[in-house]
Scaffold this motif. Structure first.
Motif, PDB file in Angstrom:
ATOM      1  N   ALA A 771      69.770  70.469 118.384  1.00 35.25           N
ATOM      2  CA  ALA A 771      68.814  71.158 117.516  1.00 35.25           C
ATOM      3  C   ALA A 771      67.481  71.385 118.206  1.00 35.25           C
ATOM      4  N   GLU A 772      67.118  70.520 119.164  1.00 37.68           N
ATOM      5  CA  GLU A 772      65.815  70.616 119.826  1.00 37.68           C
ATOM      6  C   GLU A 772      65.904  71.100 121.263  1.00 37.68           C
ATOM      7  N   HIS A 773      67.100  71.273 121.772  1.00 37.57           N
ATOM      8  CA  HIS A 773      67.248  71.579 123.208  1.00 37.57           C
ATOM      9  C   HIS A 773      66.903  73.042 123.505  1.00 37.57           C
ATOM     10  N   PRO A 774      66.088  73.307 124.527  1.00 37.95           N
ATOM     11  CA  PRO A 774      65.647  74.681 124.835  1.00 37.95           C
ATOM     12  C   PRO A 774      66.767  75.601 125.281  1.00 37.95           C
ATOM     13  N   HIS A 775      67.886  75.061 125.802  1.00 36.55           N
ATOM     14  CA  HIS A 775      68.983  75.910 126.290  1.00 36.55           C
ATOM     15  C   HIS A 775      69.950  76.314 125.176  1.00 36.55           C
ATOM     16  N   VAL A 776      69.781  75.749 123.975  1.00 34.26           N
ATOM     17  CA  VAL A 776      70.761  75.956 122.899  1.00 34.26           C
ATOM     18  C   VAL A 776      70.259  77.027 121.939  1.00 34.26           C
ATOM     19  N   ASN A 777      71.063  78.062 121.751  1.00 43.02           N
ATOM     20  CA  ASN A 777      70.746  79.132 120.799  1.00 43.02           C
ATOM     21  C   ASN A 777      71.202  78.742 119.392  1.00 43.02           C
ATOM     22  N   ASP A 778      72.427  78.187 119.312  1.00 42.46           N
ATOM     23  CA  ASP A 778      72.974  77.795 118.018  1.00 42.46           C
ATOM     24  C   ASP A 778      74.132  76.828 118.256  1.00 42.46           C
ATOM     25  N   TYR A 779      74.553  76.141 117.208  1.00 40.97           N
ATOM     26  CA  TYR A 779      75.716  75.268 117.322  1.00 40.97           C
ATOM     27  C   TYR A 779      76.367  75.140 115.949  1.00 40.97           C
ATOM     28  N   ARG A 780      77.632  74.740 115.975  1.00 39.73           N
ATOM     29  CA  ARG A 780      78.363  74.572 114.728  1.00 39.73           C
ATOM     30  C   ARG A 780      79.477  73.561 114.921  1.00 39.73           C
ATOM     31  N   ASP A 781      80.004  73.049 113.791  1.00 45.75           N
ATOM     32  CA  ASP A 781      81.173  72.169 113.850  1.00 45.75           C
ATOM     33  C   ASP A 781      82.407  72.986 114.215  1.00 45.75           C
ATOM     34  N   GLU A 786      90.260  74.073 116.321  1.00 47.72           N
ATOM     35  CA  GLU A 786      89.305  73.800 117.412  1.00 47.72           C
ATOM     36  C   GLU A 786      88.985  72.308 117.530  1.00 47.72           C
ATOM     37  N   GLY A 787      89.426  71.534 116.562  1.00 47.71           N
ATOM     38  CA  GLY A 787      89.132  70.102 116.604  1.00 47.71           C
ATOM     39  C   GLY A 787      88.360  69.620 115.392  1.00 47.71           C
ATOM     40  N   GLY A 788      87.952  70.552 114.485  1.00 45.52           N
ATOM     41  CA  GLY A 788      87.257  70.152 113.267  1.00 45.52           C
ATOM     42  C   GLY A 788      85.970  69.405 113.559  1.00 45.52           C
ATOM     43  N   LEU A 789      85.685  68.355 112.769  1.00 47.60           N
ATOM     44  CA  LEU A 789      84.435  67.594 112.905  1.00 47.60           C
ATOM     45  C   LEU A 789      84.395  66.746 114.171  1.00 47.60           C
ATOM     46  N   GLY A 790      85.471  66.696 114.907  1.00 42.29           N
ATOM     47  CA  GLY A 790      85.489  65.953 116.174  1.00 42.29           C
ATOM     48  C   GLY A 790      84.922  66.738 117.338  1.00 42.29           C
ATOM     49  N   VAL A 791      84.548  68.006 117.090  1.00 44.92           N
ATOM     50  CA  VAL A 791      84.074  68.888 118.161  1.00 44.92           C
ATOM     51  C   VAL A 791      82.865  69.675 117.666  1.00 44.92           C
ATOM     52  N   THR A 792      81.875  69.879 118.534  1.00 42.73           N
ATOM     53  CA  THR A 792      80.742  70.773 118.243  1.00 42.73           C
ATOM     54  C   THR A 792      80.775  71.936 119.217  1.00 42.73           C
ATOM     55  N   ILE A 793      80.761  73.169 118.692  1.00 44.66           N
ATOM     56  CA  ILE A 793      80.772  74.388 119.511  1.00 44.66           C
ATOM     57  C   ILE A 793      79.326  74.839 119.708  1.00 44.66           C
ATOM     58  N   VAL A 794      78.925  75.021 120.958  1.00 44.80           N
ATOM     59  CA  VAL A 794      77.526  75.331 121.297  1.00 44.80           C
ATOM     60  C   VAL A 794      77.426  76.746 121.830  1.00 44.80           C
ATOM     61  N   ASP A 795      76.461  77.515 121.276  1.00 38.75           N
ATOM     62  CA  ASP A 795      76.137  78.855 121.791  1.00 38.75           C
ATOM     63  C   ASP A 795      74.893  78.712 122.656  1.00 38.75           C
ATOM     64  N   LEU A 796      75.033  78.951 123.963  1.00 41.97           N
ATOM     65  CA  LEU A 796      73.930  78.728 124.897  1.00 41.97           C
ATOM     66  C   LEU A 796      73.080  79.974 125.039  1.00 41.97           C
TER      67      LEU A 796
END
Length: 796
Positions: A771-781, A786-796
């Motif tokens: 949530a605070e990282h400068p390289h991260v545009n967005d993220y979601r479960d 895809e792995g459900g709540l065991g995985v976080t998908i990051v949009d860089l």
């Protein structure tokens, strides 16, 4: 391919899941256009490409697919000689640069691909164009924010300096007016603002006629007017003129770059097609990994053999694999069994996997599965509602079947769910047999039908080329097993289910007496066959389990044997190496002692005296030469000392190789006080040199080159997945932070962080950091699959 069949088999959902694995809109467009085809050679080539891409994903470093943009509209505009915007040109440059990076990746891969397993993909990737000069030309003029830079031309640099100067002059005059007691009562608010691209100040509306200047705007409340003071009108006019000149120069630069793009338009369009193809192909490979798919064997002989086939829209944990055959010994398959037993799922699995294979996609089945390439695929599939199905439902089914019978030709696959249902059972069964018989008599037509009607079991036995199959039902648990049993018709199990539920035995016995004797005998035969088949299957599973245990033990033994042999070789190798080292050291010491003894014996006292005298003479001469050299250097330094240094100038302390700024020139004019970082030092002016602007630019370029080189190195090493399972919170946090830096440097568009479900603590820590990282545009479960709540998908 029949559109209605694509809809009832939910082909669009496969495309939606496939689209999620693309990294660009270009790849998504190809997914949208995807449809089953009938050209066998074309399909086989697409399958080979998906297989090669999947091998690359499994074995090699992450494929650098990030940075590809949909620049087709911009290319169309350049072809019409419409000047492109800076942002459009930047997207073109970034896309071409991504293509160049991909091309280099596959050129490196080609050298490693000795068995040519990746050639189906590499042969396309190496055709990507090299547009490095064009990319450099664009990026020399446009920054990463899509703005034309000052260095794009000397004229632009000069204009912007003048604009900046005039703006400062205008602001200075306006600020002096705001600070003046003369106009204090007129001013609504002490700030400088802009209206109609001219600098103005807010004046109270009642004083607008008393304040000298040009009115440009009013506030919504009418309490304030925005006036351009007469003192700055000429300056504002000059500024507007300079801004117009700046816009003209920017337009000229963008037009020049547009023509540069137009000059290589055909090559760029070809490269764009290749980039879209690669994104699409690797999306197919990623989807194959997700569904645990395999490349099917393809044929034009209408032969289908699916091994452990799974419906791709049912979760892996829930789906029951089925084995299905069609087209070799029989062309019509009749599947019977209870409601919710899996008949319809089996029917849809056959149809959907056929569509996937003919679209060049891997199928969720074991390797070695065969799929026929059909020219047409027809289906009438719908859930049976109840015994009291309405006439309209029956009519609807009949309308679809009439359409199938009218259009069905050679090399077609027909899927019929609950054929003949919705009307009187006797008439429905007779109609179903007539429809199946009609389709069966047609050359080159393969049919799979599901039914409840017992009469169709007999029909399958009486017709050559027609085969029975059934979905298994466990009477003990009163639940379907969803297994498909080829060659065996299904039983109703009504009496057994009633008995298990506690139904009166006398009533069940009476019910049995009402059955036709032949029907009862058939049911008993089927039951016996089922029991025998179940026994055989259980025995087979037991044998397979034991066979697997033996294979595992054998593999473990062979592995340990190899390990022992390897260890033995290593021990011998280390022993030999240690022995050789000891011998070598001993030999070296002996040789050294011998040389020392020889030297002592041969050196005479006279020789030693002559050597000493010669040494002293040489040292004296060197000392004189050193003094001369030092004098000469000092003289040169005095001559090369920078002239007319000023306080505030940037300089370098030559003997320390440190840059700093002059903060004071001492009275003797031979020394200066220099601020170098946190250190203030007195330095002789002869020890200083001016720092040229060019050197700063060069240092910046060197830094950019270093970053570019580091990015290139990272691109080949960074995986799109990061697994944190088993790590402590602090370790995970550090690892994620470092991974995000590397991923951004590598140009990855998306990343997958695997933290597992557990108590959810690791997931919270990861997402707090994201949530605070400068390289991260967005993220979601992660979503299903895809792995459900065991995985976080990051949009860089």
């Amino acid at each position: 391919m029949n559109q209605h069949t694509l809809e009832i088999l939910e082909y669009q959902k496969i495309k939606e899941r496939l689209s999620k694995h693309t990294t660009s809109k270009l790849g998504q467009k190809l997914v949208e256009k995807l449809k089953p085809v009938t050209d066998l050679d074309y399909i086989q080539q697409r399958q080979l490409e998906a297989t090669a891409a999947k091998k690359i994903l499994i074995r090699e470093d992450a494929v650098p697919l990030g940075g590809i943009r949909d620049i087709r509209e911009a290319l169309k505009k350049s072809n019409k000689e419409i000047t492109l915007s800076a942002k459009e040109l930047l997207n073109i440059a970034n896309t071409l640069q991504s293509g160049y990076r991909l091309r280099n990746y596959f050129l490196d891969l080609e050298e490693e691909d000795e068995e040519e397993e990746y050639q189906a993909v590499i042969k396309h990737a190496v055709q990507i164009g090299d547009f490095e000069p064009l990319v450099k030309q664009i990026k020399r003029c446009i920054d990463q924010q899509g703005e034309v830079m000052d260095r794009a031309s000397n004229k632009l640099r000069s204009l912007r300096r003048q604009i900046s100067s005039y703006k400062e002059q205008i602001k200075s005059k306006l600020n002096s007016i705001l600070a003046s007691n003369k106009y204090e009562k007129f001013i609504q608010e002490s700030l400088v603002t802009i209206r109609d691209n001219r600098y103005v100040i807010p004046i109270k509306s009642q004083y607008q006629n008393d304040f000298p200047g040009i009115l440009h705007d009013r506030s919504a409340s009418k309490q304030t007017v925005f006036i351009e003071p007469m003192e700055v009108v000429k300056l504002n006019n000059k500024l507007r003129g300079l801004i117009a000149e700046e816009e003209d120069e920017v337009y000229r630069i963008l037009t020049e770059l547009t023509f540069a793009v137009q000059g290589e338009l055909k090559e760029i369009e070809q490269t764009l097609k290749l980039l879209a193809f690669l994104d699409f192909t690797f999306a197919k490979a990623k989807y194959s990994q997700q569904i645990e798919g395999a490349e099917p064997l393809l044929n034009k002989e209408q032969q289908l053999k699916l091994l452990k086939a799974r419906h791709p829209l049912i979760e892996l944990e829930e789906v029951v694999p089925v084995d299905v055959e069609l087209g070799r010994d029989f062309s019509t398959l009749v599947i019977t069994g209870p409601n919710t037993g899996g008949k319809t799922v089996t029917l849809k699995t056959v149809g959907l996997l056929t569509l996937m294979a003919q679209s060049g996609l891997h199928i969720p089945a074991l390797s070695g599965s065969e799929v026929a390439v059909f020219d047409q695929l027809y289906g009438d599939i719908g859930d049976e509602q109840s015994i009291e199905q309405s006439l309209s439902t029956f009519s609807s089914h009949m309308t679809k079947i009439i359409d199938i019978l009218e259009n069905c030709a050679e090399n077609a696959l027909v899927l019929l769910d609950e054929i003949g249902a919705g009307t009187d059972p006797t008439e429905g069964a007779a109609l179903a047999m007539a429809i199946l018989d009609n389709l069966h008599q047609r050359p080159g037509v393969n049919t799979v039908a599901t039914t409840h009607y017992g009469q169709l079991k007999t029909f399958a036995y009486q017709r050559e080329g027609v085969e029975n199959a059934s979905v298994e039902f466990d009477v003990q648990t009163l639940e379907p097993t969803y297994r498909l049993q080829m060659g065996l018709p299904g039983r109703s199990n009504a009496f057994e289910i009633a008995a298990r539920l506690g139904f009166d035995e006398e009533i069940i016995a009476q019910a049995r007496s009402f059955l036709d004797s032949k029907e009862g005998q058939v049911d008993e035969i089927i039951q016996s066959l089922e029991e025998n088949k179940k026994s055989i299957r259980d025995d087979k599973e037991s044998i397979e389990t034991k066979k697997e245990e033996v294979e595992n033990l054998k593999a473990e033994y062979e592995s340990k044997l190899v390990e022992v042999e390897k260890k033995e070789k290593e021990i011998k190798k280390e022993a030999y190496a240690e022995a050789e080292q000891i011998v070598a050291e001993a030999k070296e010491k002996v040789d050294q002692v011998i040389e020392e003894l020889k030297a002592e014996a041969e050196v005479e006292e006279a020789t030693a005296d002559r050597a000493k005298s010669k040494f002293d003479s040489t040292r004296h001469n060197l000392s004189k030469e050193r003094e001369k050299l030092e004098d000469k250097i000092k003289e040169q330094e005095i001559q090369a000392a920078p002239q007319d240094l000023q306080v505030g100038e940037r300089v370098r302390i030559k003997n320390l190789n440190k840059d700093g700024k002059i903060i004071e020139l001492l009275d003797n004019k031979e020394e200066a006080v220099v601020q170098a970082g946190n250190l203030k030092v007195n330095v002789e002016i002869s020890r200083l040199e001016r720092v040229a602007v060019e050197e700063k630019e060069k240092a910046k370029q060197n830094k950019e080159a270093t970053v570019s080189k580091l990015r290139s190195q990272k691109t080949r090493k960074v995986s799109p997945k990061l697994d944190l399972r088993g790590l402590r919170a602090l370790e995970a946090k550090k690892k994620v932070d470092k991974y995000l830096d590397n991923a951004a440097l590598a140009g990855l568009g998306n990343a997958e962080i695997i933290h597992g479900k557990g108590s959810g603590v690791l997931r919270e820590i990861v997402q707090e950091l994201l949530a605070e990282h400068p390289h991260v545009n967005d993220y979601r479960d992660g979503q299903e699959g895809e792995g459900g709540l065991g995985v976080t998908i990051v949009d860089l």
